[in-house]
Design a protein around this motif. Structure first.
Motif, PDB file in Angstrom:
ATOM      1  N   HIS A 166       7.776   9.975   8.362  1.00  0.00           N
ATOM      2  CA  HIS A 166       6.749   9.957   9.430  1.00  0.00           C
ATOM      3  C   HIS A 166       5.408   9.810   8.528  1.00  0.00           C
ATOM      4  O   HIS A 166       4.825  10.772   7.834  1.00  0.00           O
ATOM      5  CB  HIS A 166       6.781  11.093  10.404  1.00  0.00           C
ATOM      6  N   LEU A 167       4.657   8.731   8.536  1.00  0.00           N
ATOM      7  CA  LEU A 167       3.280   8.705   8.011  1.00  0.00           C
ATOM      8  C   LEU A 167       2.166   9.609   8.764  1.00  0.00           C
ATOM      9  O   LEU A 167       2.356  10.002  10.195  1.00  0.00           O
ATOM     10  CB  LEU A 167       2.809   7.408   8.189  1.00  0.00           C
TER      11      LEU A 167
ATOM     12  N   GLU B  67       0.841  -1.227  -0.205  1.00  0.00           N
ATOM     13  CA  GLU B  67      -0.008  -0.012   0.082  1.00  0.00           C
ATOM     14  C   GLU B  67       1.000   1.237   0.070  1.00  0.00           C
ATOM     15  O   GLU B  67       2.241   1.203   0.500  1.00  0.00           O
ATOM     16  CB  GLU B  67      -0.999  -0.004   1.059  1.00  0.00           C
ATOM     17  N   THR B  68       0.222   2.396  -0.424  1.00  0.00           N
ATOM     18  CA  THR B  68       0.884   3.604  -0.392  1.00  0.00           C
ATOM     19  C   THR B  68       0.388   4.489   0.810  1.00  0.00           C
ATOM     20  O   THR B  68      -0.909   4.398   0.836  1.00  0.00           O
ATOM     21  CB  THR B  68       0.714   4.499  -1.735  1.00  0.00           C
ATOM     22  N   PHE B  69       1.213   5.294   1.004  1.00  0.00           N
ATOM     23  CA  PHE B  69       0.795   6.295   2.361  1.00  0.00           C
ATOM     24  C   PHE B  69       1.331   7.614   2.007  1.00  0.00           C
ATOM     25  O   PHE B  69       2.271   7.801   1.521  1.00  0.00           O
ATOM     26  CB  PHE B  69       1.406   5.615   3.710  1.00  0.00           C
ATOM     27  N   GLU B  70       0.840   8.931   2.409  1.00  0.00           N
ATOM     28  CA  GLU B  70       1.481  10.110   2.549  1.00  0.00           C
ATOM     29  C   GLU B  70       2.153  10.061   3.714  1.00  0.00           C
ATOM     30  O   GLU B  70       2.091   9.885   4.721  1.00  0.00           O
ATOM     31  CB  GLU B  70       0.063  11.132   2.889  1.00  0.00           C
ATOM     32  N   ALA B  71       3.510  10.812   3.490  1.00  0.00           N
ATOM     33  CA  ALA B  71       4.570  10.760   4.649  1.00  0.00           C
ATOM     34  C   ALA B  71       5.356  11.961   4.687  1.00  0.00           C
ATOM     35  O   ALA B  71       5.482  12.861   3.417  1.00  0.00           O
ATOM     36  CB  ALA B  71       5.346   9.508   4.569  1.00  0.00           C
ATOM     37  N   LEU B  72       6.252  12.250   5.506  1.00  0.00           N
ATOM     38  CA  LEU B  72       6.833  13.463   5.723  1.00  0.00           C
ATOM     39  C   LEU B  72       8.323  12.935   5.884  1.00  0.00           C
ATOM     40  O   LEU B  72       8.328  12.096   6.511  1.00  0.00           O
ATOM     41  CB  LEU B  72       6.523  14.157   6.845  1.00  0.00           C
ATOM     42  N   VAL B  73       9.123  13.371   5.353  1.00  0.00           N
ATOM     43  CA  VAL B  73      10.584  13.206   5.306  1.00  0.00           C
ATOM     44  C   VAL B  73      11.183  13.771   6.550  1.00  0.00           C
ATOM     45  O   VAL B  73      11.234  15.099   6.418  1.00  0.00           O
ATOM     46  CB  VAL B  73      11.634  13.303   4.056  1.00  0.00           C
TER      47      VAL B  73
ATOM     48  N   VAL C 154       3.190   6.070  12.279  1.00  0.00           N
ATOM     49  CA  VAL C 154       4.175   5.207  12.277  1.00  0.00           C
ATOM     50  C   VAL C 154       5.416   6.170  11.703  1.00  0.00           C
ATOM     51  O   VAL C 154       5.461   6.817  10.764  1.00  0.00           O
ATOM     52  CB  VAL C 154       3.955   4.255  11.357  1.00  0.00           C
ATOM     53  N   LEU C 155       6.468   5.612  12.360  1.00  0.00           N
ATOM     54  CA  LEU C 155       7.877   6.210  12.008  1.00  0.00           C
ATOM     55  C   LEU C 155       8.927   5.180  11.305  1.00  0.00           C
ATOM     56  O   LEU C 155       8.891   4.207  12.218  1.00  0.00           O
ATOM     57  CB  LEU C 155       8.452   6.781  13.128  1.00  0.00           C
TER      58      LEU C 155
END
Length: 494
Positions: free
Chosen positions: A450-451, A430-436, A456-457
């Motif tokens: 960080h999702l 699955e794909t998720f929106e995240a922050l680097v 989740v990290l």
């Protein structure tokens, strides 16, 4: 204590608890104490040997009787390892008086004995999402040494006088017999404080806590109210959510912080002590946090300091909770400084987050160094030399504490990996929106995301996707691996 507090609710599935038990086995976490250490604990629980001022051994019957103080404890529901009890009052001439009782572990642990050796081996209580592995046997940590209600207990009793603004004006500490009157929990205390039904000793917790927070702001200190992560059930599925700490948690922590600062002052004045220290975070770390704040939509004006920004955050908001987790990176590099006769330099006493000299002094049931801090402060307050067993242990303490904390951090990381993998194992692909939120300096294709949902990290590997990761930017990631106990979560750019 752990950076990412995780908690498994009673509703969490049994396989997760089984996996955590398996993890403790893999990490060789002890599930019992050596027989000799346990025997010493059982014996001490029946008859504590209280260190006397002349190096002899006293008994509970010869201790100063302070059982008239209506102390109370505030802890999470179900906690039995109660290190501290407090009583707050107003002084007749103005200001406040804080009585703070700390568990007297030295009255139950014989220096050089098997239990002492095991405590030096364990160093700290280890926290797992479903249970804790104690520093001391339960006969002490949740029994004879714990400040349980309606029980007479030997304690290290601090008396801290504050002026009307909450500033410390006088400190004394002594051994005494105490009796807690009530075992309170945070939610219950917050409720009676909010509806204004709390009696004055408890109501003063808010008043003094707020004054101490104002002084903290004036010092330029930093308090991170990092939310706990809780595993919760939604329609038969489990996920991670943030749970923000209540305001009363911070006010109670201010009393502990006050005691730690008072302990540091006592030891510095006496010439012998052990301080908790933290260097100032490098400018580059703060700059990286600014990128993270921008990506999360957190307004951080250029003229606003990091300490001031943190105070504006609301841990109940998901983006703020995620940012607070990243802020803990600035607390890396903490250590312990021991001194005996030679005064430490200004840099050696610095604790950047507290913005004042500070010592670990209030959790001896759960942290090794606090037992020694108590003994050093008792000697300093009485104008006496520390006991030889205390002084002799000081040189090795920083190394022991560092080793123990590193072990606790490895345990924490393994727990996080396992829990996250267990929650995401059915979502591989699955794909998720995240922050680097982090990239490796030596290899910018490797980093951490960080999702946004769930909380989740995890590591991200962009080696096969061209250029390096954009620190502080939104990206879409695909879950590549998640197998609890074998493969932690790992993401690739989508």
């Amino acid at each position: 204590m752990p950076r990412r507090h995780m908690h498994v609710t009673d509703a969490a599935e049994a396989p997760l608890r089984a996996a955590l038990r398996e993890l403790r086995g893999k990490l060789e976490i002890p599930d019992h104490f050596p027989p000799t250490a346990q025997a010493e604990a059982d014996s001490a629980a029946r008859a504590p040997r209280i260190p006397a001022a002349d190096g002899a051994v006293a008994t509970e019957h010869t201790l100063e009787d302070a059982t008239d103080l209506p102390l109370f404890t505030i802890d999470p529901p179900g906690s039995l390892d109660l290190d501290q009890a407090v009583f707050l009052s107003r002084r007749s001439g103005g200001g406040f008086r804080v009585h703070y009782a700390v568990a007297d572990v030295a009255s139950f642990v014989t220096p050089g004995g098997a239990l002492d050796a095991e405590a030096h081996h364990r160093v700290t209580t280890l926290y797992f999402p479903d249970e804790r592995v104690p520093l001391h046997p339960y006969a002490l940590s949740e029994g004879a040494a714990s400040l349980l209600p309606d029980q007479d207990r030997p304690a290290v009793l601090w008396q801290l006088d504050l002026d009307a603004q909450g500033a410390l004006t006088a400190t004394s500490v002594r051994r005494a017999l105490v009796r807690s009157r009530a075992k309170l929990d945070y939610a219950g205390v917050q409720r009676v404080l909010d509806d204004k039904t709390a009696e004055e000793p408890l109501a003063l917790l808010r008043e003094i806590g707020l004054l101490r927070e104002e002084l903290e702001v004036a010092r330029g200190a930093i308090s991170l109210h990092v939310p706990e992560q809780e595993i919760v059930e939604h329609d038969g599925h489990y996920t991670l959510e943030y749970r923000a700490p209540l305001p009363v948690y911070a006010w109670n922590a201010q009393i502990s912080l006050l005691t730690g600062m008072a302990a540091a002052e006592l030891m510095l004045a006496s010439g012998t002590g052990v301080l908790r220290t933290l260097p100032k975070a490098p400018d580059g770390s703060v700059a990286r946090l600014r990128l993270t704040a921008r990506a999360l939509g957190i307004d951080w004006p250029h003229h606003t300091s990091y300490a001031a920004l943190v105070r504006t955050l609301d841990p109940r908001r998901a983006t703020h909770a995620a940012f607070l987790q990243e802020c803990t990176a600035l607390l890396r590099g903490a250590g312990y400084t021991v001194f005996d006769g030679t005064p430490p330099t200004a840099s050696e006493v610095q604790h950047a987050a507290v913005a004042a000299p500070y010592a670990h002094a209030t959790a001896p049931l759960r942290r090794l160094v606090d037992r020694y801090t108590s003994e050093l402060c008792l000697a300093a307050s009485a104008g006496e030399e520390p006991a030889e067993w205390v002084r002799g242990a000081l040189p090795a303490l920083p190394g022991e504490m560092e080793s123990g904390i590193q072990h606790a951090n490895r345990v924490e990381r393994a727990c996080v990996d396992l829990v996250e993998a267990a929650l995401l194992r059915d979502r591989v692909g699955e794909t998720f929106e995240a922050l680097v939120v982090e990239i490796q300096e030596k290899d910018p294709t490797q980093g951490t995301v960080h999702l946004y949902e769930p909380a989740v990290l995890g590591p991200v590997d962009a080696a096969s996707n061209g250029p390096g990761l954009p620190l502080g930017h939104h990206i879409r990631v695909r879950l590549a691996e998640a197998e609890p106990g074998r493969e932690p979560v790992r993401f690739t750019p989508a």
